[in-house]
Design an enzyme around this catalytic site. Structure first.
Site, mmCIF file in Angstrom:
data_model
loop_
_atom_site.group_PDB
_atom_site.id
_atom_site.type_symbol
_atom_site.label_atom_id
_atom_site.label_comp_id
_atom_site.label_asym_id
_atom_site.label_seq_id
_atom_site.Cartn_x
_atom_site.Cartn_y
_atom_site.Cartn_z
ATOM 1 N N LYS A 1 1.366 -13.551 6.334
ATOM 2 C CA LYS A 1 1.866 -14.812 5.766
ATOM 3 C C LYS A 1 3.041 -15.455 5.478
ATOM 4 C CE LYS A 1 -0.735 -17.443 2.957
ATOM 5 N NZ LYS A 1 -0.730 -18.575 3.400
ATOM 6 N N ASP B 1 -4.107 -16.705 6.227
ATOM 7 C CA ASP B 1 -5.672 -16.898 5.531
ATOM 8 C C ASP B 1 -6.008 -18.111 7.122
ATOM 9 O OD1 ASP B 1 -3.191 -18.796 5.879
ATOM 10 O OD2 ASP B 1 -3.727 -19.744 4.117
ATOM 11 N N ASP C 1 -6.042 -4.903 6.540
ATOM 12 C CA ASP C 1 -7.344 -3.678 5.774
ATOM 13 C C ASP C 1 -8.718 -5.049 5.522
ATOM 14 O OD1 ASP C 1 -9.107 -1.748 3.806
ATOM 15 O OD2 ASP C 1 -7.847 -2.192 2.601
ATOM 16 N N TYR D 1 0.329 -1.417 0.267
ATOM 17 C CA TYR D 1 0.330 -0.066 -0.001
ATOM 18 C C TYR D 1 1.157 1.318 0.058
ATOM 19 C CZ TYR D 1 -4.861 -1.792 0.775
ATOM 20 O OH TYR D 1 -5.696 -2.928 0.671
#
Ligand code: NAP
Length: 414
Positions: A227, A281, A305, A160
């Protein structure tokens, strides 16, 4: 504010000062107010009426919010020919605390995302989104009351950061050529390129803020969501640096999940904050299956987000979810939904998101009593089934009211 072009600051009110990343408590803070576009003026005015009434009630006139209205978004264009005028930036720079309605980003014309620009300009590195359930709010899950999670999302790094180049551009082609020839990689020709910078500095200050918040608010755990099994040197590093800061600065107040299982028979010792981590996840499964095991989440920009909207959905959607962008020297509290232009000017949309963001602002300013007064009255109003159209269509026996009437009902319950 001598050098502002088209606005004048209110004469009353004082500037909030930040000391060690925290605002000094004062009785008459000037708060920069951006009503925003579309439904913005409707929901912000409704929220402001509740905030003012609660402050008056809680402090019997000894404290007061002083609003400094400025323009941003589409509504700024007729006056400034710009969506984010210099005047608005100067006002935030000087007064440091702002409450913001939703802004429309006009499509085309080369406008950058206003929210991203504000976050980067004032280094608002922590996006804080508390997600909890209010009894009676329509929810798609069976036990929404089990959700009481505060997300700390890193707000200025990651993909971002806006470091990206279009497929076929000179920059993208140069980077592809450099990486392929110098490092023996095989990035496909004409790929678009985005860079994911994650720093130890950026990670540590975000995780530090999450741990401090957890300690100050008697929360039980901080979970580092990442992750890192795939993106080892960015997301994996985030996890490692997160544990590192816990060890370096909060060793006597925290314990890791590994220590709990190896040294304490699986039980977190009394008075210690548990630090754990989860793969991104699996975190999405966890918030649906075992939300009560999670408390404060600290995560990177993109993960944050996604997870904050997923969590908000569990307790009734973004119409009700509050948010704040906080730095060491400024903070902007904002509605998390957009400007819903089709409802503009109808006094119809739900003001909860901006109102509850205002409640976060009161807490941030140290005005906990006023914040609690609103929280209690809000719960009572929802329990009375007095709600705006969006909740009314999902609730049996609800009384549908306008945004301003919803605010009046909360005020009556203060
Ligand atoms: P949106 O404005 O959030 O609206 C989408 C739908 O969400 C609405 O049609 C409405 O659903 C529901 N909704 C949103 N806010 C609500 C509220 N306060 N009360 C009740 N229902 C609410 O999203 P969008 O239409 O994609 O975006 C419109 C503009 O907002 C765009 O220019 C976008 O860039 C901007 N935006 C700004 C922000 C921000 O400033 N933080 C965030 C997101 C988007 P129903 O139609 O089902 O009633």
């Amino acid at each position: 504010m001598a050098d502002c072009e088209k606005i004048t600051a209110p004469k009353e009110g004082s500037k909030v000062e930040f000391v060690n990343g925290k605002p000094k408590e004062i009785d008459d803070p000037t708060v920069v107010l951006m009503e925003g576009d579309g439904i913005g003026p409707d929901v912000v005015r409704a929220a402001v009426s509740v905030l003012e009434a609660a402050v008056a009630k809680a402090y019997e006139g000894k404290k007061k919010l002083v609003w400094f209205k400025v323009l941003a978004g589409e509504s700024a264009i007729p006056v400034y020919k710009d969506v984010l005028p210099e005047d608005t930036l100067k006002a935030i720079e000087e007064y440091k605390i702002a409450l913001k309605g939703p802004l429309t980003t006009p499509i085309g014309g080369g406008f950058r995302s206003l929210n991203v620009t504000l976050r980067q300009k004032f280094d608002l590195y922590a996006c804080v989104r508390p997600v909890k359930y209010y009894d009676g709010v329509p929810s798609p899950v069976k036990n929404p009351e089990k959700v009481n999670i505060v997300v700390f999302r890193e707000n200025v790094e990651d993909v971002y950061a806006g470091i990206e180049w279009k497929s076929g551009s000179i920059e993208a082609n140069e980077i592809i050529e450099h990486i392929n020839s110098k490092y023996g990689k095989n990035i496909r020709e004409n790929s678009g390129i985005g860079i994911k910078p994650i720093s130890a500095f950026g990670t540590k200050r975000l995780v530090r803020a999450a741990i401090k918040y957890a300690l100050e608010n008697n929360r039980k755990s901080v979970t580092l969501m990442h992750k890192g099994n795939i993106m080892k040197f960015t997301e994996g590093a985030f996890k490692d640096w997160g544990y590192e800061i816990a060890r370096e600065e909060f060793a006597n107040k925290t314990v890791t999940e590994q220590e709990v299982s190896e040294k304490f028979g699986g039980n977190t010792p009394e008075g210690k904050l548990l630090i754990k981590d989860r793969i991104a996840d699996s975190m999405f499964q966890q918030i649906l299956l075992r939300p009560e095991e999670y408390d404060v989440l600290a995560t990177l920009n993109l993960n944050g987000d996604y997870i904050s909207d997923a969590l908000a959905a569990q307790v009734g959607g973004i119409g009700i979810a509050p948010g704040a962008n906080i730095g060491n020297n400024a903070a902007i509290f904002e509605a998390t939904h957009g400007s819903a232009p089709k409802y503009a000017g109808q006094d119809k949309a739900n003001p909860s998101s901006v109102l509850l963001s205002g409640v976060m602002m009161l807490e941030f300013l140290g005005w906990k009593q006023a914040a609690k007064t609103i929280d209690d009255a809000y719960k009572k109003t929802i329990a009375q089934k007095i709600v705006t159209y969006d909740f009314a269509r999902l609730m049996q026996g609800a009384k549908e009211v306008k945004a301003s009437e919803f605010a009046q009902a909360i005020i009556a319950n203060l």
